[in-house]
Scaffold this motif. Structure first.
Motif, PDB file in Angstrom:
ATOM      1  N   GLY A   1      31.691   8.366 -10.305  1.00  7.67           N
ATOM      2  CA  GLY A   1      32.867   8.390 -11.172  1.00  7.67           C
ATOM      3  C   GLY A   1      32.632   9.002 -12.532  1.00  7.67           C
ATOM      4  O   GLY A   1      33.586   9.205 -13.290  1.00  7.67           O
ATOM      5  N   VAL A   2      31.403   9.328 -12.878  1.00  8.75           N
ATOM      6  CA  VAL A   2      31.135   9.958 -14.171  1.00  8.75           C
ATOM      7  C   VAL A   2      31.683  11.380 -14.167  1.00  8.75           C
ATOM      8  O   VAL A   2      31.333  12.179 -13.297  1.00  8.75           O
ATOM      9  CB  VAL A   2      29.622   9.950 -14.484  1.00  8.75           C
ATOM     10  CG1 VAL A   2      29.316  10.842 -15.681  1.00  8.75           C
ATOM     11  CG2 VAL A   2      29.148   8.530 -14.740  1.00  8.75           C
ATOM     12  N   ARG A   3      32.508  11.698 -15.141  1.00  8.95           N
ATOM     13  CA  ARG A   3      33.145  13.013 -15.196  1.00  8.95           C
ATOM     14  C   ARG A   3      33.065  13.640 -16.586  1.00  8.95           C
ATOM     15  O   ARG A   3      33.618  14.718 -16.807  1.00  8.95           O
ATOM     16  CB  ARG A   3      34.634  12.893 -14.797  1.00  8.95           C
ATOM     17  CG  ARG A   3      34.882  12.370 -13.392  1.00  8.95           C
ATOM     18  CD  ARG A   3      34.472  13.385 -12.345  1.00  8.95           C
ATOM     19  NE  ARG A   3      34.787  12.935 -11.000  1.00  8.95           N
ATOM     20  CZ  ARG A   3      33.966  12.234 -10.225  1.00  8.95           C
ATOM     21  NH1 ARG A   3      32.760  11.898 -10.679  1.00  8.95           N
ATOM     22  NH2 ARG A   3      34.317  11.861  -9.009  1.00  8.95           N
ATOM     23  N   SER A   4      32.444  12.994 -17.537  1.00 19.15           N
ATOM     24  CA  SER A   4      32.447  13.493 -18.910  1.00 19.15           C
ATOM     25  C   SER A   4      31.039  13.569 -19.462  1.00 19.15           C
ATOM     26  O   SER A   4      30.091  12.996 -18.918  1.00 19.15           O
ATOM     27  CB  SER A   4      33.295  12.576 -19.802  1.00 19.15           C
ATOM     28  OG  SER A   4      32.627  11.334 -20.007  1.00 19.15           O
ATOM     29  N   VAL A   5      30.919  14.283 -20.580  1.00 21.19           N
ATOM     30  CA  VAL A   5      29.638  14.399 -21.256  1.00 21.19           C
ATOM     31  C   VAL A   5      29.190  13.032 -21.764  1.00 21.19           C
ATOM     32  O   VAL A   5      27.986  12.733 -21.795  1.00 21.19           O
ATOM     33  CB  VAL A   5      29.728  15.414 -22.409  1.00 21.19           C
ATOM     34  CG1 VAL A   5      28.432  15.443 -23.218  1.00 21.19           C
ATOM     35  CG2 VAL A   5      30.036  16.803 -21.867  1.00 21.19           C
ATOM     36  N   ASP A   6      30.135  12.173 -22.158  1.00 17.36           N
ATOM     37  CA  ASP A   6      29.777  10.834 -22.611  1.00 17.36           C
ATOM     38  C   ASP A   6      29.088  10.054 -21.500  1.00 17.36           C
ATOM     39  O   ASP A   6      28.097   9.351 -21.736  1.00 17.36           O
ATOM     40  CB  ASP A   6      31.024  10.076 -23.079  1.00 17.36           C
ATOM     41  CG  ASP A   6      31.537  10.588 -24.413  1.00 17.36           C
ATOM     42  OD1 ASP A   6      30.738  11.211 -25.151  1.00 17.36           O
ATOM     43  OD2 ASP A   6      32.724  10.364 -24.717  1.00 17.36           O
ATOM     44  N   GLY A   7      29.610  10.168 -20.283  1.00 16.84           N
ATOM     45  CA  GLY A   7      28.974   9.489 -19.155  1.00 16.84           C
ATOM     46  C   GLY A   7      27.590  10.043 -18.878  1.00 16.84           C
ATOM     47  O   GLY A   7      26.653   9.291 -18.586  1.00 16.84           O
ATOM     48  N   LEU A   8      27.452  11.376 -18.948  1.00 18.93           N
ATOM     49  CA  LEU A   8      26.143  11.997 -18.760  1.00 18.93           C
ATOM     50  C   LEU A   8      25.167  11.515 -19.821  1.00 18.93           C
ATOM     51  O   LEU A   8      24.000  11.228 -19.527  1.00 18.93           O
ATOM     52  CB  LEU A   8      26.282  13.517 -18.819  1.00 18.93           C
ATOM     53  CG  LEU A   8      24.979  14.327 -18.757  1.00 18.93           C
ATOM     54  CD1 LEU A   8      24.255  14.087 -17.444  1.00 18.93           C
ATOM     55  CD2 LEU A   8      25.273  15.808 -18.952  1.00 18.93           C
TER      56      LEU A   8
END
Length: 270
Positions: A59-66
């Protein structure tokens, strides 16, 4: 520039211990850390001192999640020693390059004798069994893998570790999972398996291992058939059925010929 020297690997021959170093699955007193990372929020703990780390980044889709996934993984990488296991649990849509991150980690960890892999489970798949294998000493040479699990009937839970890991994968919990009863043994008893190249090297080792585990093995050496003949697969299949008395459940194709050429110079016949 000198090539980096990696950790030395050893050949396993019974009755020697299968795996030396920190044992994960089956180790006494050890535990593995399961963390969940999302675009907003996720694991906030600071203690990552474990020989095994599982990062669920589905479900990670953003740079914040990365960034959050990198934060926990890099903290773990800095402290882990030989025998460490890093697993990323991803879905099919990897928008932020976490697989590439895992592969970079695998290259760095390989110098220490540790591994990093990606697992992509489906709602009905044998994810627990796959993860247990990757955490075990039997997977000491399995790294930079991207395992997409097919739909199948999930295996039965064999103990507290299986139940806890299944709950983590279902999103019901996270954190530390004791490894006390998490021993991994391949389920191959009475399985019909074909092994080629059985006269030496990996093929011979496979025959020995599978036979000890109770499998029914049809072993063929590298000279049993002409490897360059297009009819060989059909002949091999017929011979295997005759030897095993049934259709094979699996094939380990270890036979091969090498030429003193680069790939670009090899002909179709080669």
């Amino acid at each position: 520039l000198k090539e980096p020297i990696g950790a030395m690997l050893r050949v396993f021959r019974p009755p020697a211990a299968l795996y030396r170093g920190p044992k994960l699955c089956g180790g006494q007193g050890e535990k593995v850390l399961f963390v969940r990372v999302r675009d907003e929020g996720g694991w906030e703990g600071t203690d990552v001192s474990s020989p095994g780390l599982i990062v669920d980044a589905r479900g990670v889709r953003s740079v914040d999640g990365l960034r959050r996934a990198h934060g926990v993984a890099s903290a773990w990488i800095r402290q882990v020693g030989a025998g460490g296991r890093l697993l990323f649990v991803l879905d099919e849509e990897d928008c932020v390059g976490l697989r590439a991150y895992a592969w970079s980690a695998a290259r760095e960890l390989g110098r220490r004798g540790a591994t990093a892999n990606v697992v992509r489970p489906r709602p009905s798949s044998r994810a627990v069994e796959t993860i247990k294998f990757l955490l075990s000493g039997r997977a000491a040479c399995v790294t930079r893998g991207d395992l997409r699990l097919a739909e199948s009937a999930p295996g039965e839970a064999r103990g507290a570790f299986d139940e806890a890991l299944r709950s983590c994968l279902a999103g019901e919990r996270e954190g530390w999972i004791p490894l006390g009863d998490a021993s991994y043994e391949p389920e191959v008893r009475d399985t019909a398996i074909v092994v080629t190249g059985a006269d030496g090297g990996i093929g011979r080792a496979l025959v020995d291992t599978l036979t000890r585990a109770g499998a029914r093995v049809a072993a063929f050496d590298a000279h049993a058939f002409d490897l360059c003949d297009r009819e060989t697969p059909a002949r091999l299949a017929d011979a295997a059925r005759e030897m095993l008395g049934a259709r094979p459940d699996a094939v380990a194709h270890c036979a091969g010929l090498t030429r003193d050429r680069t790939l670009g110079k090899m002909s179709a016949a080669d």
